[in-house]
Write a protein that holds these residues in place. Structure first.
Motif, PDB file in Angstrom:
ATOM      1  N   SER A 138       0.859  -1.193   0.000  1.00 35.60           N
ATOM      2  CA  SER A 138       0.000   0.000   0.000  1.00 35.60           C
ATOM      3  C   SER A 138       0.890   1.237   0.000  1.00 35.60           C
ATOM      4  CB  SER A 138      -0.861  -0.005   1.266  1.00 35.60           C
ATOM      5  OG  SER A 138      -1.526   1.227   1.425  1.00 35.60           O
ATOM      6  N   ALA A 140       0.386   3.171   2.127  1.00 34.51           N
ATOM      7  CA  ALA A 140       0.553   3.212   3.582  1.00 34.51           C
ATOM      8  C   ALA A 140       1.795   2.441   4.034  1.00 34.51           C
ATOM      9  CB  ALA A 140      -0.689   2.621   4.263  1.00 34.51           C
ATOM     10  N   TYR A 145       0.507   7.942   7.688  1.00 32.19           N
ATOM     11  CA  TYR A 145      -0.393   9.101   7.743  1.00 32.19           C
ATOM     12  C   TYR A 145      -1.112   9.116   9.091  1.00 32.19           C
ATOM     13  CZ  TYR A 145      -3.623   5.463   6.049  1.00 32.19           C
ATOM     14  OH  TYR A 145      -4.327   4.298   5.886  1.00 32.19           O
ATOM     15  N   TYR A 151      -1.976  -0.003  10.844  1.00 33.13           N
ATOM     16  CA  TYR A 151      -2.161  -0.440   9.452  1.00 33.13           C
ATOM     17  C   TYR A 151      -0.911  -0.090   8.637  1.00 33.13           C
ATOM     18  CZ  TYR A 151      -3.858  -0.941   4.699  1.00 33.13           C
ATOM     19  OH  TYR A 151      -3.987  -1.331   3.380  1.00 33.13           O
ATOM     20  N   GLY A 182      -2.794   3.217  -3.828  1.00 36.95           N
ATOM     21  CA  GLY A 182      -3.384   4.238  -2.964  1.00 36.95           C
ATOM     22  C   GLY A 182      -4.862   3.948  -2.839  1.00 36.95           C
ATOM     23  N   PHE A 188     -12.909  -2.068   1.526  1.00 36.53           N
ATOM     24  CA  PHE A 188     -11.816  -1.759   2.462  1.00 36.53           C
ATOM     25  C   PHE A 188     -12.236  -0.806   3.588  1.00 36.53           C
ATOM     26  CE2 PHE A 188      -8.268   1.021   3.642  1.00 36.53           C
ATOM     27  CZ  PHE A 188      -7.314   0.114   4.046  1.00 36.53           C
ATOM     28  N   ARG A 192     -12.674  -1.246   7.538  1.00 39.51           N
ATOM     29  CA  ARG A 192     -11.858  -0.426   8.458  1.00 39.51           C
ATOM     30  C   ARG A 192     -12.742   0.298   9.473  1.00 39.51           C
ATOM     31  NH1 ARG A 192      -7.200   3.769   6.587  1.00 39.51           N
ATOM     32  NH2 ARG A 192      -5.827   2.692   8.015  1.00 39.51           N
TER      33      ARG A 192
HETATM   34  C1  8X3 Z   1      -5.226   1.372   1.801  1.00 44.32           C
HETATM   35  C2  8X3 Z   1      -5.250   2.769   1.309  1.00 44.32           C
HETATM   36  O1  8X3 Z   1      -5.073   5.205   1.881  1.00 44.32           O
HETATM   37  O2  8X3 Z   1      -6.281   3.825   3.441  1.00 44.32           O
HETATM   38  O3  8X3 Z   1      -3.970   0.849   1.909  1.00 44.32           O
HETATM   39  O4  8X3 Z   1      -3.911   3.681   3.329  1.00 44.32           O
HETATM   40  S1  8X3 Z   1      -5.118   3.903   2.572  1.00 44.32           S
END
Ligand code: 8X3
Ligand code: NDP
Length: 250
Positions: A138, A140, A145, A151, A182, A188, A192
């Motif tokens: 990712s 990430a 961030y 994560y 990204g 997802f 999350r």
């Molecule tokens: C998933 C995308 O931007 O939530 O890896 O990290 S993000």
């Protein structure tokens, strides 16, 4: 292309879109995930539509015994491409407010699950002196961030594991590609945000994220290079996104 492609997390998002694309191109598939009904439905759809071989394997990547039993149950263990895609984020909070349960889910799935599946499949690739492992990292895993903490750490681990795999497996002729997407609108964010569909929608408001099909097209592309070529590491975003934390909202 009549290869055997093993995709983890094929019940949704990137994995499902990739399964459809490989199938359309004539590859045979082993598709995995925990949701059996979804696996069975996708298996039927792909066999009916593309007349290829599809083997569904229902297991939790966090359980090594389930992983090993599932892979041992395959009659044909000659896997050309392994797509280590199953993964998730759970929670989006300051680290001091994070829950142990969320942290364990992410570490166990994104790091240990990827390792368990790879460990079970690598011996067959080594025996065949060929194979291609594609790890879904990712952005990430490149830069952290705010609120991404564990994560991001799990995807930084995927980055390190991918670099290590590439070195360790080089003598066996096995390609290792890390693809680092990204933001893409899949399930997802719903996962999350613990099922909050409205909040999940907001994550993609005001800009155009990638689709699962966008990412799948790149997963497929990296498998089409000549034998002597390997894309080692690839960062992929929509035009609205510059890195893991800078997105242009319109
Ligand atoms: C998933 C995308 O931007 O939530 O890896 O990290 S993000
Ligand atoms: P989805 O939630 O749509 O799909 C995730 C897939 O992973 C599902 O098929 C799910 O299957 C599977 N999975 C999750 N946990 C487990 C488990 N314990 N055992 C087996 N399978 C599991 O998300 P995406 O398609 O977006 O995510 C795919 C990968 O891409 C993940 O690794 C994610 O971290 C990464 N990623 C996602 C980005 C995004 O913005 N969407 C960007 C960058 C990376 P099931 O629930 O049936 O088990």
């Amino acid at each position: 292309m009549n290869r055997n492609i093993f995709i983890t997390g094929a019940t949704s998002g990137f994995g499902k879109a990739a399964a459809k694309l490989f199938a359309e191109k004539g590859d045979n598939l082993i598709i995995t995930g925990r949701r059996k009904e979804r696996l069975d439905a996708l298996t039927k759809e792909l066999i009916d539509k593309y007349n290829i071989a599809v083997t569904p394997l229902c297991f939790d990547v966090r359980n090594n015994e389930e992983v090993v039993n599932a892979i041992n149950s395959l009659t044909n263990k000659n896997i050309d491409v392994l797509v280590n895609n199953a993964g998730l984020a759970s929670g989006l909070n300051r680290i001091q407010d994070g829950s142990l349960d969320d942290w364990e889910k992410m570490i166990d799935t994104n790091i240990k699950g990827l390792l368990y599946v790879s460990k079970a499949i690598m011996p067959f690739m080594i025996q065949n002196k060929k194979g291609h492992i594609i790890n879904i990292g990712s952005t990430a895993g490149k830069e952290v961030y705010l609120n991404g903490n564990v994560y991001c750490a799990s995807k930084h681990a995927v980055d390190a594991i991918s670099k290590s795999m590439r070195m360790d497996l080089l003598e066996h002729g096995i390609k290792v590609t890390q693809i680092c997407p990204g933001a893409a609108e899949t399930e997802f964010s719903e996962v999350r945000l613990h099922g909050d569909k409205e909040k999940a929608k907001q994550v993609y408001a005001g800009y155009q994220p990638m689709t699962a099909e966008d990412v799948a097209s790149v997963i497929y592309y990296v498998t089409t290079l000549p034998e002597n070529l390997c894309i080692n590491d690839l960062v992929l975003t929509s035009l609205a996104q510059a890195n893991s934390f800078y997105v242009e909202n319109k």
